[in-house]
Scaffold this motif. Structure first.
Motif, PDB file in Angstrom:
ATOM      1  N   ILE A  30       0.863  -1.065   0.543  1.00 52.76           N
ATOM      2  CA  ILE A  30      -0.282  -0.006  -0.398  1.00 52.76           C
ATOM      3  C   ILE A  30       0.763   1.898   0.293  1.00 52.76           C
ATOM      4  CG2 ILE A  30      -1.472   1.367   1.353  1.00 52.76           C
ATOM      5  CD1 ILE A  30      -3.089  -1.412   2.398  1.00 52.76           C
ATOM      6  N   ARG A  31       2.519   1.382   0.909  1.00 54.58           N
ATOM      7  CA  ARG A  31       2.777   2.568   1.015  1.00 54.58           C
ATOM      8  C   ARG A  31       3.434   2.625  -1.116  1.00 54.58           C
ATOM      9  NH1 ARG A  31       4.880   5.663   4.545  1.00 54.58           N
ATOM     10  NH2 ARG A  31       4.434   4.642   6.171  1.00 54.58           N
ATOM     11  N   ALA A  32       3.777   1.562  -1.056  1.00 57.32           N
ATOM     12  CA  ALA A  32       4.708   2.194  -2.275  1.00 57.32           C
ATOM     13  C   ALA A  32       3.284   2.044  -3.882  1.00 57.32           C
ATOM     14  CB  ALA A  32       5.183   0.912  -2.603  1.00 57.32           C
ATOM     15  N   GLY A  33       2.415   1.625  -3.399  1.00 58.69           N
ATOM     16  CA  GLY A  33       1.658   1.589  -4.028  1.00 58.69           C
ATOM     17  C   GLY A  33       1.084   3.346  -4.120  1.00 58.69           C
ATOM     18  N   ASN A  34       1.170   4.365  -3.090  1.00 60.11           N
ATOM     19  CA  ASN A  34       1.117   5.304  -3.633  1.00 60.11           C
ATOM     20  C   ASN A  34       1.773   6.699  -4.534  1.00 60.11           C
ATOM     21  OD1 ASN A  34      -1.060   5.793  -1.809  1.00 60.11           O
ATOM     22  ND2 ASN A  34      -0.774   5.455   0.084  1.00 60.11           N
ATOM     23  N   ALA A  35       2.668   5.456  -4.714  1.00 57.23           N
ATOM     24  CA  ALA A  35       3.080   6.579  -5.700  1.00 57.23           C
ATOM     25  C   ALA A  35       3.132   7.460  -6.390  1.00 57.23           C
ATOM     26  CB  ALA A  35       4.552   5.385  -5.950  1.00 57.23           C
ATOM     27  N   PRO A  36       2.302   6.594  -7.494  1.00 56.98           N
ATOM     28  CA  PRO A  36       1.325   7.516  -8.486  1.00 56.98           C
ATOM     29  C   PRO A  36       0.245   8.617  -8.453  1.00 56.98           C
ATOM     30  CG  PRO A  36       1.407   5.357  -9.023  1.00 56.98           C
ATOM     31  CD  PRO A  36       1.592   5.442  -7.831  1.00 56.98           C
ATOM     32  N   MET A  37       0.248   8.462  -7.120  1.00 56.38           N
ATOM     33  CA  MET A  37      -0.524   9.732  -6.482  1.00 56.38           C
ATOM     34  C   MET A  37       0.096  10.710  -6.271  1.00 56.38           C
ATOM     35  SD  MET A  37      -3.651  10.043  -5.845  1.00 56.38           S
ATOM     36  CE  MET A  37      -4.687   8.687  -5.839  1.00 56.38           C
ATOM     37  N   LEU A  38       1.596  10.513  -5.157  1.00 56.72           N
ATOM     38  CA  LEU A  38       1.818  11.383  -5.018  1.00 56.72           C
ATOM     39  C   LEU A  38       3.101  12.340  -6.486  1.00 56.72           C
ATOM     40  CD1 LEU A  38       3.773   8.905  -1.889  1.00 56.72           C
ATOM     41  CD2 LEU A  38       2.477  11.365  -1.598  1.00 56.72           C
ATOM     42  N   VAL A  39       3.145  11.812  -6.956  1.00 57.78           N
ATOM     43  CA  VAL A  39       3.776  11.937  -8.358  1.00 57.78           C
ATOM     44  C   VAL A  39       2.448  13.006  -8.805  1.00 57.78           C
ATOM     45  CG1 VAL A  39       3.987  12.177 -10.715  1.00 57.78           C
ATOM     46  CG2 VAL A  39       5.359  10.839  -9.342  1.00 57.78           C
ATOM     47  N   ASP A  40       1.379  12.982  -8.981  1.00 54.55           N
ATOM     48  CA  ASP A  40       0.194  13.920  -9.370  1.00 54.55           C
ATOM     49  C   ASP A  40      -0.092  15.145  -8.647  1.00 54.55           C
ATOM     50  OD1 ASP A  40      -1.024  12.476 -11.423  1.00 54.55           O
ATOM     51  OD2 ASP A  40      -2.307  11.622 -10.950  1.00 54.55           O
ATOM     52  N   LEU A  41       0.442  14.793  -7.272  1.00 52.46           N
ATOM     53  CA  LEU A  41      -0.517  15.929  -6.033  1.00 52.46           C
ATOM     54  C   LEU A  41       1.525  16.836  -5.954  1.00 52.46           C
ATOM     55  CD1 LEU A  41      -0.976  13.956  -2.906  1.00 52.46           C
ATOM     56  CD2 LEU A  41      -2.090  15.181  -3.167  1.00 52.46           C
ATOM     57  N   TYR A  42       2.326  16.130  -6.277  1.00 54.11           N
ATOM     58  CA  TYR A  42       2.937  16.917  -6.505  1.00 54.11           C
ATOM     59  C   TYR A  42       2.785  18.101  -7.876  1.00 54.11           C
ATOM     60  CZ  TYR A  42       7.632  18.808  -8.725  1.00 54.11           C
ATOM     61  OH  TYR A  42       9.148  19.598  -9.206  1.00 54.11           O
ATOM     62  N   SER A  43       2.413  17.476  -8.767  1.00 51.70           N
ATOM     63  CA  SER A  43       2.745  18.016 -10.531  1.00 51.70           C
ATOM     64  C   SER A  43       1.477  18.871 -10.355  1.00 51.70           C
ATOM     65  CB  SER A  43       2.969  17.103 -11.441  1.00 51.70           C
ATOM     66  OG  SER A  43       3.592  16.037 -11.448  1.00 51.70           O
ATOM     67  N   CYS A  44       0.443  18.824  -9.514  1.00 51.10           N
ATOM     68  CA  CYS A  44      -0.420  19.899  -9.671  1.00 51.10           C
ATOM     69  C   CYS A  44      -0.700  20.930  -9.245  1.00 51.10           C
ATOM     70  CB  CYS A  44      -1.761  18.625  -9.757  1.00 51.10           C
ATOM     71  SG  CYS A  44      -2.572  18.879  -7.826  1.00 51.10           S
ATOM     72  N   ASP A  45      -2.076  21.857 -10.293  1.00 48.68           N
ATOM     73  CA  ASP A  45      -1.386  23.207  -9.368  1.00 48.68           C
ATOM     74  C   ASP A  45      -2.983  23.246  -8.565  1.00 48.68           C
ATOM     75  OD1 ASP A  45       0.203  24.722 -11.785  1.00 48.68           O
ATOM     76  OD2 ASP A  45      -0.960  24.042 -13.034  1.00 48.68           O
ATOM     77  N   ARG A  46      -3.902  22.592  -8.499  1.00 45.72           N
ATOM     78  CA  ARG A  46      -4.532  22.021  -7.988  1.00 45.72           C
ATOM     79  C   ARG A  46      -5.563  21.711  -7.918  1.00 45.72           C
ATOM     80  NH1 ARG A  46      -7.472  27.132  -6.180  1.00 45.72           N
ATOM     81  NH2 ARG A  46      -9.136  26.261  -4.981  1.00 45.72           N
ATOM     82  N   GLY A  47      -6.019  20.601  -6.625  1.00 46.64           N
ATOM     83  CA  GLY A  47      -7.084  19.474  -6.820  1.00 46.64           C
ATOM     84  C   GLY A  47      -8.131  19.486  -6.149  1.00 46.64           C
ATOM     85  N   ILE A  48      -9.071  18.785  -6.576  1.00 49.30           N
ATOM     86  CA  ILE A  48      -9.956  18.932  -5.872  1.00 49.30           C
ATOM     87  C   ILE A  48     -10.210  17.033  -5.145  1.00 49.30           C
ATOM     88  CG2 ILE A  48     -11.132  20.720  -7.596  1.00 49.30           C
ATOM     89  CD1 ILE A  48     -12.678  18.390  -9.057  1.00 49.30           C
TER      90      ILE A  48
END
Length: 405
Positions: A145-163
């Motif tokens: 589960i910890r490793a599986g969050n890697a794509p989400m963390l990339v998106d959290l870094y890259s995005c300007d805003r999230g919803i």
């Protein structure tokens, strides 16, 4: 403005927003998706992306999700190159996060605002995974589960805003990113989902017009995450006490979320073997088109909704908008929208007897329960109606364009 939507499925969470934008000639709307079915939306140009290959079966199972995300992101990047070459450059990109669709979009459209839709962040403890003691969590699962969050963390870094659609779902994400994520639900079409008191259920293959007590259940599948085993045990309790009651189940016989049974049986098969039921009064309807599904909700005398601490189902809010008398699990995502005795009835997820008792309470006192039905719809109309939330979504896109990345 030029808007690019990215989602593996079509149109998914972006259905209403993409339609609203496409209805205005000032906007050009393109939707990149893996969706292969021949579904079209007026004014929305659907363009496909296909990963170059499947995930390598020899890849370590902790990082298969990441490899899959990279492959999807690479496919979207190649699609974006084609769009750019053809003259389409987005002002803003809306991407569903975690599966890779928006992973590299900033590398080809750096000046576009990126709004990422954050649905769920995996946690080994304190939410869905370790909720049910019948499914103990292994150390291997914790690490995966910890490793599986890697794509989400990339998106959290890259995005300007999230919803994120609910506070509960937003709060699963690391607190250091909360300021970046706006809680903004997709919205419920309250003109489509509305009460129809006295409606009797008549479907093409099922006539329940003679039934005065109808208990309903809706889910994508039949699995432990949505409490299907507890539901089946609860309705056995209800049917024994209410000899004229019928049950309508709108769900596919598959596991939509969570673990499958180790013996290979479906949850339906397993529960029918364990729980004695009068099957002449239990109706398995499978998945239904929206036009029939909404009739099930309107005809409901009591609607059961059970969930682990997980993503809140659209059907729960559509049932509220339909004025259903809902007996729901007393779990955090439900409590965000429902108060016991105010706009619904809450019960212990792990107690089929309590769930069944609350359903019987609802059936025995329909007039007393009418205010709960009214309040359930009012909750959606006042806070989650599509007519209220769609303009806020559009405003968020306009703010992204007005503020260069």
């Amino acid at each position: 403005m030029n808007v690019l939507f990215l989602h593996n499925n079509f149109p998914a969470q972006f259905l209403h927003l993409s339609q609203k934008l496409a209805a205005d000639p000032k906007h050009t709307v393109v939707f990149g998706t893996k969706h292969a079915e021949d579904v079209q939306l007026a004014g929305v140009r659907k363009v496909p992306f296909v990963p170059s290959r499947e995930v390598n079966p020899n890849t370590h199972h902790y990082v298969r999700n990441y490899e899959s995300a990279v492959l999807h992101g690479q496919a979207v990047f190649r699609l974006a190159e084609q769009l750019k070459a053809a003259g389409f450059v987005p002002d803003v990109v809306c991407a569903h996060s975690g599966w890779g669709a928006g992973m590299f979009i900033k590398d080809i459209f750096p000046q576009a605002g990126l709004l990422s839709y954050f649905e769920w962040f995996g946690r080994a403890h304190g939410s869905d995974v370790d909720f049910d003691p019948a499914f103990p969590v292994t150390l291997d699962e914790v690490l995966k589960i910890r490793a599986g969050n890697a794509p989400m963390l990339v998106d959290l870094y890259s995005c300007d805003r999230g919803i994120s659609p609910t506070r509960w779902q937003r709060d699963q994400f690391p607190s250091e990113f909360h300021d970046k994520i706006t809680v903004l639900h997709d919205g419920v079409d309250t003109d489509y989902f509305f009460p129809d008191p006295g409606l009797k259920l008549v479907l093409p293959d099922l006539d329940l017009s003679h039934v005065d007590e109808l208990v309903t259940y809706v889910s994508r599948g039949m699995d432990s995450y949505r409490g299907f085993p507890q539901f089946m045990q609860a309705i056995a309790h209800v049917l024994e006490r209410r000899p004229k009651c019928h049950v309508a189940i709108v769900a596919a016989e598959r596991v939509a979320y969570g673990p499958a049974l180790p013996d290979g049986k479906s949850y339906k098969q397993a529960m029918l073997e364990q729980v004695p039921l009068d099957l002449s009064r239990v109706h398995f309807l499978g998945n239904l088109p929206y036009g029939l599904y909404k009739l099930v909700l309107r005809a409901s005398s009591a609607h059961i909704y059970l969930t682990r601490p997980f993503v809140l189902s659209w059907s729960f809010m559509e049932a509220m908008a339909s004025g259903c008398l809902i007996v729901a699990s007393d779990t955090p995502p439900v409590r965000e929208m429902m108060q016991d005795g105010v706009n619904g009835l809450l019960a212990n997820f792990f107690s089929p007897t309590e769930i069944g008792d609350r359903v019987c309470e609802a059936l025995e006192h329909p007039e007393k329960m009418q205010p709960l039905r009214d309040n359930a719809r009012q909750t959606i109309v006042e806070h989650y109606a599509q007519s209220l939330l769609l303009p806020k979504q559009v405003q968020l896109l306009e703010e992204l364009i007005a503020t260069p990345p």
